[in-house]
Design an enzyme around this catalytic site. Structure first.
Site, PDB file in Angstrom:
ATOM      1  CG  HIS A 188       0.156  -1.917 -12.356  1.00 49.67           C
ATOM      2  ND1 HIS A 188      -0.587  -0.846 -12.779  1.00 49.67           N
ATOM      3  CD2 HIS A 188       1.067  -1.417 -11.483  1.00 49.67           C
ATOM      4  CE1 HIS A 188      -0.143   0.258 -12.211  1.00 49.67           C
ATOM      5  NE2 HIS A 188       0.855  -0.071 -11.405  1.00 49.67           N
TER       6      HIS A 188
ATOM      7  CE  LYS B  24       2.545  -6.870  -3.688  1.00 52.43           C
ATOM      8  NZ  LYS B  24       2.505  -5.429  -3.813  1.00 52.43           N
TER       9      LYS B  24
ATOM     10  CG  ASN C 105      -1.795  -1.223   1.304  1.00 49.92           C
ATOM     11  OD1 ASN C 105      -1.597  -2.054   2.174  1.00 49.92           O
ATOM     12  ND2 ASN C 105      -2.713  -1.377   0.382  1.00 49.92           N
TER      13      ASN C 105
END
Ligand code: SF4
Length: 233
Positions: free
Chosen positions: A155, A135, A46
């Protein structure tokens, strides 16, 4: 007559070839220590890359790159060192908790053993640490351990949905397994880097630049914008 189903593995290959042709070979990242990569990736959660890179550099400078010192420092000192990256009061205790868990379970602050483990076992270990999502685990395994784990950031998630490689309803977490199943092991790194470049430069979140997209004919995005039609004379 309806279109025959697409072979998504073939489509993924074609996408990667075209993006490599369009953007050039992806930058080769320096391989760093797996624990360094883990902490750096936690700092990037973030947060814009430029700020998390600065936070990581300041953390390393402040504690001399000694993770034991980071683990045992007052949490406020760790938060101050990473303040520039944002969310410091959340990430400092998270980092200390991760370091504590590793120390307790591995016996030392060293994750290089992950390089020798099969991908699934390495992923399971990392995911079992509090605050390590799919991730973050994939970043450590791909960038620091050379494993074919495919990190799905915002993305990669958006672009792969628009291209029809994963369903519109697939969460980022689900997309990890779906994409890893489509992309050959030796293509995972370039595919990841290419989708990020494409998401930043052309397939942007709000206004994708579809008319100039090298993947236009491969894309199933229902709202893709068409090239302007030539004016009638
Ligand atoms: S055609 Fe548009 S939506 Fe599809 S990948 Fe290209 S930029 Fe993204």
């Amino acid at each position: 007559m309806s279109e025959p189903p697409r072979d998504l593995r073939e489509v993924a290959l074609a996408i990667n070839e075209r993006l490599t042709e369009h953007y050039g070979p992806p930058e080769v990242r320096r391989v760093q220590d797996p624990l360094d990569e883990l902490i750096q990736t936690v700092l990037s959660q973030n947060t814009a890359d430029v700020n998390s890179d600065r936070a990581f550099a300041q953390l390393m400078a402040q504690f001399g790159g000694d993770w034991e010192r980071v683990r045992t420092a007052p949490v406020g000192a760790v938060a101050d060192a990473i303040r520039i990256g944002g969310l410091a009061d959340v990430k400092a205790p998270r980092i200390q908790s991760i370091l504590g868990e590793i120390k307790e379970r591995v016996g030392e602050l060293d994750l290089t053993f992950l390089r020798e483990l099969p991908l699934d076992q390495g992923r399971a270990f990392l995911r079992s640490l509090g605050g390590v999502g799919p991730k973050t685990a994939a970043c450590v395994l791909l960038f620091a351990c050379g494993k074919p784990a495919l990190p799905v950031d915002t993305h990669v998630h958006r672009v792969s949905q628009r291209l029809g490689l994963v369903p519109q309803t697939a969460t980022a977490e689900q997309a990890h397994a779906l994409l890893e199943n489509l992309v050959p092991s030796d293509m995972v790194y370039s595919f990841h880097m290419n989708l990020i470049r494409h998401g930043r430069q052309i397939c942007k979140a709000l206004r994708p630049r579809c008319p100039e997209c090298p993947l236009f004919d491969l894309c199933t995005f229902a709202s893709k914008t068409l090239p302007a039609s030539p004016r009638e004379s």
